[in-house]
Motif scaffolding. Structure first.
Motif, PDB file in Angstrom:
ATOM      1  N   PRO A 142       0.836  -1.201   0.000  1.00 33.41           N
ATOM      2  CA  PRO A 142       0.000   0.000   0.000  1.00 33.41           C
ATOM      3  C   PRO A 142       0.873   1.255   0.000  1.00 33.41           C
ATOM      4  CG  PRO A 142      -0.139  -1.128   2.124  1.00 33.41           C
ATOM      5  CD  PRO A 142       0.679  -1.988   1.212  1.00 33.41           C
ATOM      6  N   ALA A 143       0.356   2.316  -0.604  1.00 39.98           N
ATOM      7  CA  ALA A 143       1.092   3.580  -0.663  1.00 39.98           C
ATOM      8  C   ALA A 143       1.389   4.071   0.741  1.00 39.98           C
ATOM      9  CB  ALA A 143       0.291   4.613  -1.446  1.00 39.98           C
ATOM     10  N   MET A 147      -0.266  11.310  -1.228  1.00 36.44           N
ATOM     11  CA  MET A 147       0.004  12.181  -2.375  1.00 36.44           C
ATOM     12  C   MET A 147      -0.851  13.446  -2.341  1.00 36.44           C
ATOM     13  SD  MET A 147       0.842   9.313  -5.335  1.00 36.44           S
ATOM     14  CE  MET A 147      -0.084  10.164  -6.527  1.00 36.44           C
ATOM     15  N   ALA A 148      -2.093  13.310  -1.873  1.00 38.09           N
ATOM     16  CA  ALA A 148      -2.980  14.476  -1.803  1.00 38.09           C
ATOM     17  C   ALA A 148      -2.420  15.524  -0.837  1.00 38.09           C
ATOM     18  CB  ALA A 148      -4.373  14.050  -1.375  1.00 38.09           C
ATOM     19  N   GLY A 170      11.227  11.501   2.354  1.00 37.24           N
ATOM     20  CA  GLY A 170      12.380  12.029   1.642  1.00 37.24           C
ATOM     21  C   GLY A 170      11.984  13.090   0.622  1.00 37.24           C
ATOM     22  N   ARG A 171      12.888  14.030   0.400  1.00 36.43           N
ATOM     23  CA  ARG A 171      12.627  15.070  -0.602  1.00 36.43           C
ATOM     24  C   ARG A 171      12.449  14.480  -1.994  1.00 36.43           C
ATOM     25  NH1 ARG A 171      16.893  19.756  -0.562  1.00 36.43           N
ATOM     26  NH2 ARG A 171      18.050  17.909  -1.088  1.00 36.43           N
ATOM     27  N   ALA A 172      13.204  13.426  -2.307  1.00 39.00           N
ATOM     28  CA  ALA A 172      13.081  12.800  -3.631  1.00 39.00           C
ATOM     29  C   ALA A 172      11.653  12.308  -3.852  1.00 39.00           C
ATOM     30  CB  ALA A 172      14.078  11.656  -3.775  1.00 39.00           C
ATOM     31  N   SER A 173      11.034  11.796  -2.803  1.00 36.17           N
ATOM     32  CA  SER A 173       9.643  11.332  -2.915  1.00 36.17           C
ATOM     33  C   SER A 173       8.714  12.498  -3.213  1.00 36.17           C
ATOM     34  CB  SER A 173       9.202  10.636  -1.622  1.00 36.17           C
ATOM     35  OG  SER A 173       9.973   9.494  -1.385  1.00 36.17           O
TER      36      SER A 173
END
Length: 190
Positions: A142-143, A147-148, A170-173
């Protein structure tokens, strides 16, 4: 001359008792143990401690070669480090002694089979996952990132670093979510 015993299992619910008993019986002066995957040497601090302290004439003793490494590359790297220190590798349950030609040959053969077994296991696992996905049983992990929430914070004017800090990710995410996928065009040269 010191005999360093090394015992390893992959998971915390596995037991090291049998390996430790065999290493004690083999006359190990010091036994280091850890519960880490053998698929890489990264993070295996007890093994690294032994390799750091080995001196000329010392022996690294394991019960079986798969307790030491699951890939040929890692196994060869470990053997090179042991030899560079003037030591040798031995196993209690296998005819391995890198101070002899026959022991070295047997070690190389076992390493090939250990890596082959790991690759077969990985293939079977991937086949099982593909079958479960096709049957609609396996949906993947599961995520773990909302994202929202990332998009809301971006819309509110927060930067990637602040979003990452607030969501403990993380910033990359964050960048993967807020940066639109860029299509790359291939241009012919020449």
């Amino acid at each position: 001359m010191a005999i360093y015993g090394y015992a390893r299992v992959s998971t915390t619910d596995q037991d090291l008792t049998i390996q430790i008993e065999a290493l004690n019986k083999a006359g190990c002066d010091i036994i280091r143990q850890e519960k880490k995957s053998g698929s890489t040497v990264d993070g295996r601090t007890e093994l690294q401690t032994i390799l750091d302290f080995m001196r000329h004439g010392d022996v690294l003793m394991v019960t079986r070669v798969d307790r030491l490494a699951r890939s040929i590359a890692d196994l060869q790297d470990i053997v090179r480090q042991v030899r560079a220190k003037g030591g040798s590798l031995r196993a209690t349950d296998q005819p391995i002694d890198t101070s002899t030609a026959a022991g070295k040959a047997f070690l190389d053969m076992l390493g090939v089979f250990a890596e082959f077994e790991t690759n077969l296991r990985r293939e079977r696992q991937m086949e099982g996952i593909a079958k479960a996905k096709a049957a609609g049983v396996y949906k993947g992990r599961p995520a773990s990132i909302d994202m929202a929430a990332v998009k809301e914070m971006q819309a509110a004017g927060l930067g990637a670093t602040e979003i990452a800090r607030r969501l403990n990710i993380g910033r990359a995410s964050v960048y993967r979510i807020i940066s639109p996928a860029k299509e790359r065009s291939v241009t012919a040269v020449g």
